[in-house]
Design a protein around this motif. Sequence first.
Motif, short mmCIF file in Angstrom:
data_model
loop_
_atom_site.label_atom_id
_atom_site.label_comp_id
_atom_site.label_asym_id
_atom_site.label_seq_id
_atom_site.Cartn_x
_atom_site.Cartn_y
_atom_site.Cartn_z
N SER A 144 72.45 -6.34 132.09
CA SER A 144 73.70 -5.55 132.08
C SER A 144 74.80 -6.33 131.47
N VAL A 145 74.46 -7.53 131.39
CA VAL A 145 75.68 -8.56 130.91
C VAL A 145 75.09 -9.45 129.57
N LYS A 146 73.86 -9.42 129.37
CA LYS A 146 73.33 -10.10 128.31
C LYS A 146 74.06 -9.99 126.96
N ASP A 147 74.28 -10.90 126.19
CA ASP A 147 75.02 -10.96 125.01
C ASP A 147 76.46 -10.86 125.20
N ARG A 148 76.97 -10.64 126.55
CA ARG A 148 78.17 -10.65 126.50
C ARG A 148 79.03 -11.74 127.39
N PHE A 149 78.04 -12.17 128.40
CA PHE A 149 78.66 -13.29 129.23
C PHE A 149 77.78 -14.30 128.89
N THR A 150 78.53 -15.60 129.23
CA THR A 150 77.92 -17.08 128.94
C THR A 150 78.18 -17.77 130.10
N ILE A 151 76.97 -18.33 130.73
CA ILE A 151 77.34 -19.41 131.79
C ILE A 151 77.18 -20.84 131.27
N SER A 152 78.01 -21.57 131.86
CA SER A 152 77.92 -23.22 131.17
C SER A 152 78.34 -24.11 132.48
N ARG A 153 78.00 -25.27 132.22
CA ARG A 153 78.23 -26.27 133.25
C ARG A 153 78.96 -27.31 132.68
N ASP A 154 80.16 -27.89 133.46
CA ASP A 154 80.97 -28.97 133.02
C ASP A 154 80.69 -29.86 133.96
N ASN A 155 79.57 -30.81 133.73
CA ASN A 155 79.44 -31.82 134.86
C ASN A 155 80.48 -32.69 135.19
N ALA A 156 81.49 -33.04 134.20
CA ALA A 156 82.31 -34.21 134.47
C ALA A 156 83.43 -33.46 135.20
#
Length: 127
Positions: free
Chosen positions: A63-75
């Motif tokens: 339902s969200v593929k190609d619209r949402f992006t998850i990412s990690r900011d470890n700092a």
Amino acid sequence: QVQLVESGGGSVQAGGSLRLSCAASRYTPSTNSVGWFRQAPGKGREGVAAVLPGPTRTYYSESVKDRFTISRDNAKNTVILQMNSLKPEDTGMYYCASNSRSSWSWGVPPAQFFDNWGQGTQVTVSS
């Protein structure tokens, strides 16, 4: 236990964007699994995105593929959910969740996999 705090929710019109943040209260290793879930009124909790370690992999619901992006900011001990092309059906309370003890092999894990949850941030998309 590490506290998770979500922010960035709000009200937007369809087609707009929002950027949600999930901040951990203290250092969390990149080996944690982190997921974003949402819950609309009267509906169950739906997993929409996850970032899994070893090596880093990201997964999305259809339902969200190609619209949402998850990412990690470890700092910054933060996980971001960038939401674009929002639709009214994206409306709901959004929660982030983490698991530091178990692994998941593929896809967005179910809610039961996660043992640490934030309080949520509301997203409202109007047509």
